[in-house]
Design an enzyme around this catalytic site. Structure first.
Site, mmCIF file in Angstrom:
data_model
loop_
_atom_site.group_PDB
_atom_site.id
_atom_site.type_symbol
_atom_site.label_atom_id
_atom_site.label_comp_id
_atom_site.label_asym_id
_atom_site.label_seq_id
_atom_site.Cartn_x
_atom_site.Cartn_y
_atom_site.Cartn_z
ATOM 1 N N VAL A 1 -36.258 -19.753 4.764
ATOM 2 C CA VAL A 1 -34.678 -19.827 4.879
ATOM 3 C C VAL A 1 -34.184 -20.182 3.546
ATOM 4 C CG1 VAL A 1 -32.884 -21.219 5.786
ATOM 5 C CG2 VAL A 1 -34.725 -20.750 7.275
ATOM 6 N N THR B 1 -40.018 -25.388 0.589
ATOM 7 C CA THR B 1 -39.819 -24.154 1.452
ATOM 8 C C THR B 1 -39.537 -24.368 2.907
ATOM 9 O OG1 THR B 1 -40.818 -22.850 -0.433
ATOM 10 C CG2 THR B 1 -40.141 -21.502 1.669
ATOM 11 N N TYR B 2 -38.386 -23.829 3.287
ATOM 12 C CA TYR B 2 -38.021 -24.199 4.839
ATOM 13 C C TYR B 2 -38.101 -22.975 5.500
ATOM 14 C CZ TYR B 2 -36.528 -28.716 3.655
ATOM 15 O OH TYR B 2 -36.540 -30.333 3.471
ATOM 16 N N PHE B 3 -38.737 -22.997 6.740
ATOM 17 C CA PHE B 3 -38.759 -21.632 7.539
ATOM 18 C C PHE B 3 -37.856 -22.167 8.908
ATOM 19 C CE2 PHE B 3 -42.368 -21.673 4.859
ATOM 20 C CZ PHE B 3 -42.628 -20.371 4.520
#
Length: 182
Positions: A107, A36-38
């Site tokens: 994101v 999970t990208y932030f």
């Protein structure tokens, strides 16, 4: 730590696996990864700075490992070599909530199945990335300040041994999915 890495798109892994066996690479593990990208575009937009912040949940035989990773901007024009800082965390949900409370927003989540090989000091990963395609990644860790050009040359020689001479990809999976612009 600097991660010296080159990624290439391939259609399938059958020929690559045969070549890995021929050169004596050792298969060391199979895992599922959920990244999970932030991003925080109001503070520091990673799409513009070419950085990444992610929570990775890796599952190997039903056992989970959770790692928070920061990746700096790419350091050259031919590879994905960049500074990388990782820390194991116990709770992906609460780590995500901490980031969100600091203003970061999730994101996208990228999932992949990864088969990892070891060849000399290099890690070779065969990644089936959901919704994106199949990729071979060859990487090696280097110390900060170390000249990584020699490692890059060796990586491209390994690709040649594997019969891969094109399809090299510097874009992130977020860029390949059209989440970030190239």
């Amino acid at each position: 730590m600097i991660e010296v890495e080159v990624k290439a798109h391939v259609n399938d892994f059958e020929a690559v696996e045969k070549k890995l066996d021929e050169i004596g690479a050792k298969k060391i593990k199979f895992e599922h990864q959920k990244d999970t990208y932030f991003n925080n575009p109001d503070y520091r937009d990673f799409e513009k700075t070419d950085e990444a912040l992610r929570i990775r949940i890796t599952t190997i035989k039903e056992k989970e490992e959770i790692i928070l990773t920061y990746k700096g901007a790419k350091m050259d024009t031919v590879s994905k070599t960049r500074k990388e800082i990782e820390a194991k965390v116990e709770d992906s949900k609460n780590t995500g909530l901490i980031l969100e409370n600091l203003g970061f927003k999730p994101v996208e989540t990228i999932e992949k199945d990864r088969t990892t090989y070891l060849f000399n000091e290099f890690i070779i990963s065969l990644d089936e990335v959901y919704k994106v395609g199949n990729f071979v990644e060859i990487e090696k860790e280097a110390s900060e300040g170390e000249d990584f050009k020699e490692s890059l040359d060796k990586i491209f020689k390994i690709y040649k041994k594997l019969g891969i001479e094109d399809g090299f990809e510097r874009r992130s999976y977020l860029e390949l999915l059209g989440i970030y612009n190239s």
